[in-house]
Design a protein around this motif. Structure first.
Motif, PDB file in Angstrom:
ATOM      1  N   UNK A  57      -0.679 -23.546  15.225  1.00 57.56           N
ATOM      2  CA  UNK A  57      -1.239 -22.911  14.023  1.00 57.56           C
ATOM      3  C   UNK A  57      -1.344 -21.400  14.204  1.00 57.56           C
ATOM      4  N   UNK A  58      -1.694 -20.977  15.428  1.00 60.24           N
ATOM      5  CA  UNK A  58      -1.792 -19.553  15.717  1.00 60.24           C
ATOM      6  C   UNK A  58      -0.425 -18.883  15.596  1.00 60.24           C
ATOM      7  N   UNK A  59       0.602 -19.555  16.120  1.00 57.51           N
ATOM      8  CA  UNK A  59       1.956 -19.016  16.037  1.00 57.51           C
ATOM      9  C   UNK A  59       2.437 -18.962  14.589  1.00 57.51           C
ATOM     10  N   UNK A  60       2.109 -20.013  13.843  1.00 57.39           N
ATOM     11  CA  UNK A  60       2.493 -20.045  12.428  1.00 57.39           C
ATOM     12  C   UNK A  60       1.803 -18.930  11.642  1.00 57.39           C
ATOM     13  N   UNK A  61       0.523 -18.695  11.975  1.00 55.66           N
ATOM     14  CA  UNK A  61      -0.223 -17.635  11.315  1.00 55.66           C
ATOM     15  C   UNK A  61       0.377 -16.271  11.649  1.00 55.66           C
ATOM     16  N   UNK A  62       0.798 -16.108  12.904  1.00 56.43           N
ATOM     17  CA  UNK A  62       1.406 -14.844  13.314  1.00 56.43           C
ATOM     18  C   UNK A  62       2.703 -14.594  12.549  1.00 56.43           C
ATOM     19  N   UNK A  63       3.532 -15.626  12.444  1.00 57.65           N
ATOM     20  CA  UNK A  63       4.797 -15.498  11.711  1.00 57.65           C
ATOM     21  C   UNK A  63       4.559 -15.200  10.236  1.00 57.65           C
ATOM     22  N   UNK A  64       3.529 -15.851   9.666  1.00 60.28           N
ATOM     23  CA  UNK A  64       3.216 -15.616   8.256  1.00 60.28           C
ATOM     24  C   UNK A  64       2.766 -14.175   8.048  1.00 60.28           C
ATOM     25  N   UNK A  65       1.998 -13.646   9.011  1.00 62.53           N
ATOM     26  CA  UNK A  65       1.571 -12.256   8.927  1.00 62.53           C
ATOM     27  C   UNK A  65       2.753 -11.300   8.999  1.00 62.53           C
ATOM     28  N   UNK A  66       3.691 -11.596   9.881  1.00 59.91           N
ATOM     29  CA  UNK A  66       4.895 -10.763   9.995  1.00 59.91           C
ATOM     30  C   UNK A  66       5.720 -10.810   8.714  1.00 59.91           C
ATOM     31  N   UNK A  67       5.800 -12.008   8.111  1.00 55.53           N
ATOM     32  CA  UNK A  67       6.577 -12.151   6.868  1.00 55.53           C
ATOM     33  C   UNK A  67       5.958 -11.326   5.739  1.00 55.53           C
ATOM     34  N   UNK A  68       4.640 -11.400   5.616  1.00 55.28           N
ATOM     35  CA  UNK A  68       3.961 -10.656   4.555  1.00 55.28           C
ATOM     36  C   UNK A  68       4.080  -9.149   4.779  1.00 55.28           C
ATOM     37  N   UNK A  69       3.984  -8.742   6.046  1.00 52.84           N
ATOM     38  CA  UNK A  69       4.115  -7.320   6.353  1.00 52.84           C
ATOM     39  C   UNK A  69       5.517  -6.819   6.007  1.00 52.84           C
ATOM     40  N   UNK A  70       6.522  -7.636   6.293  1.00 47.22           N
ATOM     41  CA  UNK A  70       7.907  -7.263   5.981  1.00 47.22           C
ATOM     42  C   UNK A  70       8.100  -7.155   4.479  1.00 47.22           C
ATOM     43  N   UNK A  71       7.534  -8.114   3.734  1.00 50.62           N
ATOM     44  CA  UNK A  71       7.642  -8.085   2.276  1.00 50.62           C
ATOM     45  C   UNK A  71       6.971  -6.834   1.708  1.00 50.62           C
ATOM     46  N   UNK A  72       5.824  -6.482   2.284  1.00 50.98           N
ATOM     47  CA  UNK A  72       5.106  -5.292   1.827  1.00 50.98           C
ATOM     48  C   UNK A  72       5.919  -4.023   2.079  1.00 50.98           C
ATOM     49  N   UNK A  73       6.512  -3.939   3.264  1.00 49.58           N
ATOM     50  CA  UNK A  73       7.337  -2.772   3.595  1.00 49.58           C
ATOM     51  C   UNK A  73       8.547  -2.675   2.665  1.00 49.58           C
ATOM     52  N   UNK A  74       9.162  -3.810   2.348  1.00 47.11           N
ATOM     53  CA  UNK A  74      10.317  -3.822   1.439  1.00 47.11           C
ATOM     54  C   UNK A  74       9.910  -3.420   0.032  1.00 47.11           C
ATOM     55  N   UNK A  75       8.722  -3.884  -0.393  1.00 49.43           N
ATOM     56  CA  UNK A  75       8.236  -3.517  -1.725  1.00 49.43           C
ATOM     57  C   UNK A  75       8.022  -2.016  -1.831  1.00 49.43           C
ATOM     58  N   UNK A  76       7.409  -1.439  -0.795  1.00 46.61           N
ATOM     59  CA  UNK A  76       7.191   0.010  -0.791  1.00 46.61           C
ATOM     60  C   UNK A  76       8.509   0.774  -0.746  1.00 46.61           C
ATOM     61  N   UNK A  77       9.467   0.267   0.019  1.00 48.72           N
ATOM     62  CA  UNK A  77      10.755   0.955   0.161  1.00 48.72           C
ATOM     63  C   UNK A  77      11.527   0.973  -1.152  1.00 48.72           C
ATOM     64  N   UNK A  78      11.366  -0.043  -1.976  1.00 45.01           N
ATOM     65  CA  UNK A  78      12.101  -0.156  -3.236  1.00 45.01           C
ATOM     66  C   UNK A  78      11.361   0.463  -4.414  1.00 45.01           C
ATOM     67  N   UNK A  79      10.149   0.966  -4.158  1.00 43.69           N
ATOM     68  CA  UNK A  79       9.351   1.546  -5.236  1.00 43.69           C
ATOM     69  C   UNK A  79       9.519   3.058  -5.289  1.00 43.69           C
ATOM     70  N   UNK A  80       9.244   3.604  -6.476  1.00 40.56           N
ATOM     71  CA  UNK A  80       9.253   5.064  -6.617  1.00 40.56           C
ATOM     72  C   UNK A  80       8.000   5.618  -5.936  1.00 40.56           C
ATOM     73  N   UNK A  81       7.964   6.959  -5.786  1.00 37.43           N
ATOM     74  CA  UNK A  81       6.815   7.583  -5.139  1.00 37.43           C
ATOM     75  C   UNK A  81       5.518   7.290  -5.896  1.00 37.43           C
TER      76      UNK A  81
END
Length: 343
Positions: A57-81
């Motif tokens: 469960x800890x490993x799954x939680x870690x992976x889920x955190x990494x996935x959400x962080x990646x999605x957040x970074x992609x959202x910011x990268x594709x957004x205007x200033x």
């Protein structure tokens, strides 16, 4: 308690200084029966499986955190200033709102616990049986106590919770709990009979062997729950203890509202939660049907009383949650269950 070190006998002097007549340590605990050994082995397997599941469960939680962080970074990268600034500000606002809510809930909880310390129902968990239990059993009891503390803290009508007999291995295991030293709970190394000597007449030990049925909780009384693993090895121990100490006993009126199934063992946290739920509702039936899992009761009235009614949808949902989340009960950290009829 002094810790053992690996180099105590490196030079051989320690052994030479020990008197030959030094008495050997005597283990006063009764030997484990074959059935108890099987239970202990089963418990060890369960603990190992639980540790493996926790790691997954800890490993799954870690992976889920990494996935959400990646999605957040992609959202910011594709957004205007301008969009990026709005997203960041919105996220900060939501985080602050969550933190403020948690702080508010914590303050309300502390207010309730402070009031309970002043005027709340006193309930004692007697952990003075540690010398009779194995390390794994003590560990299981500690987890039950942790759950008791959480349940009491969430309650709208918490009790004034005490732990007595906290010493030796039990004390050491409790100290391992994160933040235990800050728990809003009374901790006594002495037995309740010493810690509450001036209130001896108000002490009431909850035990299945008592002839007195508890109809209500008296705010002047102090109710004691005995924490003991594998009750079958020590039948009647809490009743005997109370009689020797000259204090009152009582049992919960479970038999008046439901019939227990073949397993008549309740965990420490279940007994505590029943008492806390009764303090909230002043209704034994609601307390029993909310806390005791369906698998532990038949749902039939054993005495033909009209007190028992079919479960409401709300109780059915609560019961399903109890069956789903009550994995701690499987540890068999039990007390002398205050049933209507003792075994």
């Amino acid at each position: 308690m002094a810790a053992a070190t690996g180099n105590d006998n490196d030079n051989g002097f320690d052994n030479q200084l020990k008197p030959e007549s030094e008495p050997a340590t005597v283990n006063l605990s009764p030997p484990l029966s074959k059935n108890a050994q099987k239970k202990q082995l089963k418990q060890q397997r369960y603990e190992a499986k639980k540790a493996e599941k926790k790691a997954q469960e800890k490993e799954q939680k870690r992976k889920e955190g990494e996935r959400k962080h990646k999605e957040w970074e992609e959202t910011l990268a594709n957004a205007t200033e301008e969009e990026r600034l709005k997203l960041i500000e919105s996220r900060k606002s939501l985080r602050k709102e969550r933190m403020d809510k948690r702080w508010e809930e914590k303050e309300k909880k502390m207010e309730r616990l402070n009031r309970a310390k002043e005027v709340g129902q006193k309930i004692v968990v007697d952990v003075d049986f540690a010398h009779l239990m194995s390390d794994s059993e003590i560990s299981s009891l500690v987890q039950q106590i942790m759950y008791c503390y959480a349940v009491n803290g969430r309650s709208t009508s918490p009790c004034h919770l005490w732990l007595t007999g906290v010493q030796g291995k039990m004390s050491a295991e409790l100290d391992k709990l994160p933040g235990f030293e800050k728990w809003f709970i009374e901790k006594e190394s002495n037995c309740y009979i010493q810690a509450m000597a001036d209130q001896k007449d108000d002490l009431v030990y909850l035990t299945a062997d008592s002839d007195t049925v508890l109809d209500d909780l008296d705010p002047k009384h102090i109710y004691i729950i005995g924490g003991l693993v594998d009750r079958n090895r020590f039948k009647g121990i809490t009743m005997t203890k109370a009689q020797e100490q000259g204090i009152k006993t009582a049992k919960l009126p479970i038999g008046e509202y439901l019939k227990m199934s073949s397993s008549q063992v309740l965990t420490v946290n279940q007994v505590l939660e029943i008492l806390v739920k009764f303090l909230e509702t002043r209704d034994w039936k609601t307390a029993f049907f909310t806390v005791i899992p369906q698998r532990k009761r038949t749902g039939l009235d054993p005495v033909g009383s009209s007190k028992l009614e079919p479960l409401s949808e709300e109780h059915q949902e609560e019961d399903a949650d109890a069956d789903k989340h009550d994995h701690l009960e499987r540890k068999k950290v039990c007390v002398e269950v205050p049933l209507e009829s003792s075994s």
